[in-house]
Motif scaffolding. Structure first.
Motif, mmCIF file in Angstrom:
data_model
loop_
_atom_site.group_PDB
_atom_site.id
_atom_site.type_symbol
_atom_site.label_atom_id
_atom_site.label_comp_id
_atom_site.label_asym_id
_atom_site.label_seq_id
_atom_site.Cartn_x
_atom_site.Cartn_y
_atom_site.Cartn_z
ATOM 1 N N ASP A 1 -5.940 -6.910 7.293
ATOM 2 C CA ASP A 1 -4.705 -7.657 7.029
ATOM 3 C C ASP A 1 -3.508 -7.064 7.762
ATOM 4 O O ASP A 1 -2.696 -7.791 8.352
ATOM 5 C CB ASP A 1 -4.411 -7.686 5.523
ATOM 6 N N GLU A 2 -3.392 -5.733 7.745
ATOM 7 C CA GLU A 2 -2.226 -5.071 8.349
ATOM 8 C C GLU A 2 -2.162 -5.296 9.858
ATOM 9 O O GLU A 2 -1.074 -5.377 10.430
ATOM 10 C CB GLU A 2 -2.250 -3.571 8.043
ATOM 11 N N LYS A 3 -3.312 -5.405 10.498
ATOM 12 C CA LYS A 3 -3.347 -5.570 11.956
ATOM 13 C C LYS A 3 -3.551 -7.024 12.376
ATOM 14 O O LYS A 3 -3.757 -7.308 13.556
ATOM 15 C CB LYS A 3 -4.446 -4.685 12.554
ATOM 16 N N GLY A 4 -3.492 -7.924 11.391
ATOM 17 C CA GLY A 4 -3.586 -9.340 11.727
ATOM 18 C C GLY A 4 -4.966 -9.790 12.166
ATOM 19 O O GLY A 4 -5.089 -10.692 12.994
ATOM 20 N N ASP A 5 -6.007 -9.167 11.613
ATOM 21 C CA ASP A 5 -7.392 -9.537 11.939
ATOM 22 C C ASP A 5 -7.608 -9.622 13.456
ATOM 23 O O ASP A 5 -7.813 -10.698 14.020
ATOM 24 C CB ASP A 5 -7.764 -10.875 11.294
ATOM 25 N N PRO A 6 -7.556 -8.479 14.152
ATOM 26 C CA PRO A 6 -7.635 -8.489 15.624
ATOM 27 C C PRO A 6 -8.968 -9.009 16.163
ATOM 28 O O PRO A 6 -10.031 -8.713 15.627
ATOM 29 C CB PRO A 6 -7.438 -7.017 16.001
#
Length: 227
Positions: free
Chosen positions: A134-139
């Motif tokens: 979530d924190e990395k925007g689902d890379p």
């Protein structure tokens, strides 16, 4: 039935059974924001009575259909009255991986590649994978990235891609018979021993579906599906 709670999820709780299998308990909690249902949100935003039972019912419907097609999943059995599903305790890839199959250029795919394609254009069951973070925007992550990071082997990647496209076609064909068009769908895979299998659920909140050119939200889709 003896069971031990091992994980509390947003929409499901996971228990370990005495026989070594897992039990998924579907909840009525939904992801969303400001009291509105949104499958793309990362936090629980509301509770909709009966949504857990509907998600389980659709999942069972498709898991049974995939079983007949010879496609391996973690599904063993379900208790619709108790909104639970017994599954094989498969191991996830890495810390969680989402696999998206796209039949149409919409959503984040179109936002990324709008210089090269028109919105809503057909795609040949395009498969992409993202890390659940979530924190990395689902890379997004490529096949080489997954191999080099030690998340999976090239053979496992190829198996997932092949299974994803076969499963998507089965679901898309089924929806088409109901007058619905599948634009894209999200899956999760794991492995049992050396075998790659489909895990998690197959519910309306994991797919983007249109009817007569108009987007159908997940709750309406569930109602249409079982009408």
């Amino acid at each position: 039935m003896d069971k031990k709670l091992v994980y509390v999820g947003k929409t499901k709780n996971v228990f370990e059974l005495a026989n070594g299998n897992y039990l998924l308990k579907f909840k009525d909690d939904c992801t969303g924001k400001d009291g509105k249902f949104d499958p793309g949100e990362n936090s629980v935003g509301l509770t909709i009575e009966g949504v857990g039972a509907v998600n389980l019912k659709m999942s069972v419907y498709y898991f049974e259909k995939l079983k007949k097609a010879g496609i391996k999943t973690h599904y063993i059995s379900a208790n619709l009255g108790d909104t639970t599903m017994e599954v094989i305790p498969a191991k996830p890839f890495g810390k969680g991986l989402e696999v998206i199959c796209r039949n149409k250029a919409v959503g984040s795919f179109f936002r990324r590649y709008s210089d090269y394609i028109e919105e809503g254009a057909d795609l040949p069951s395009y498969v992409e994978m993202t890390f659940k973070n979530d924190e990395k925007g689902d890379p997004l992550v490529t096949k080489d990235g997954l191999i080099d990071l030690g998340v999976m082997s090239g053979e496992q990647y190829d198996a997932i891609k092949d299974m994803t496209q076969k499963i998507t076609k089965i679901i898309a064909d089924d929806l088409f018979e109901k007058g619905l068009v599948l634009y894209d769908i999200k899956f999760e895979f794991g492995y049992d021993g050396n075998e790659v299998i489909l895990i998690d659920e197959i519910a309306s909140g994991n797919m983007r579906v249109y009817k007569d050119g108009k987007y159908i939200d997940p709750m309406m889709l569930s109602e249409l599906f079982f009408a």
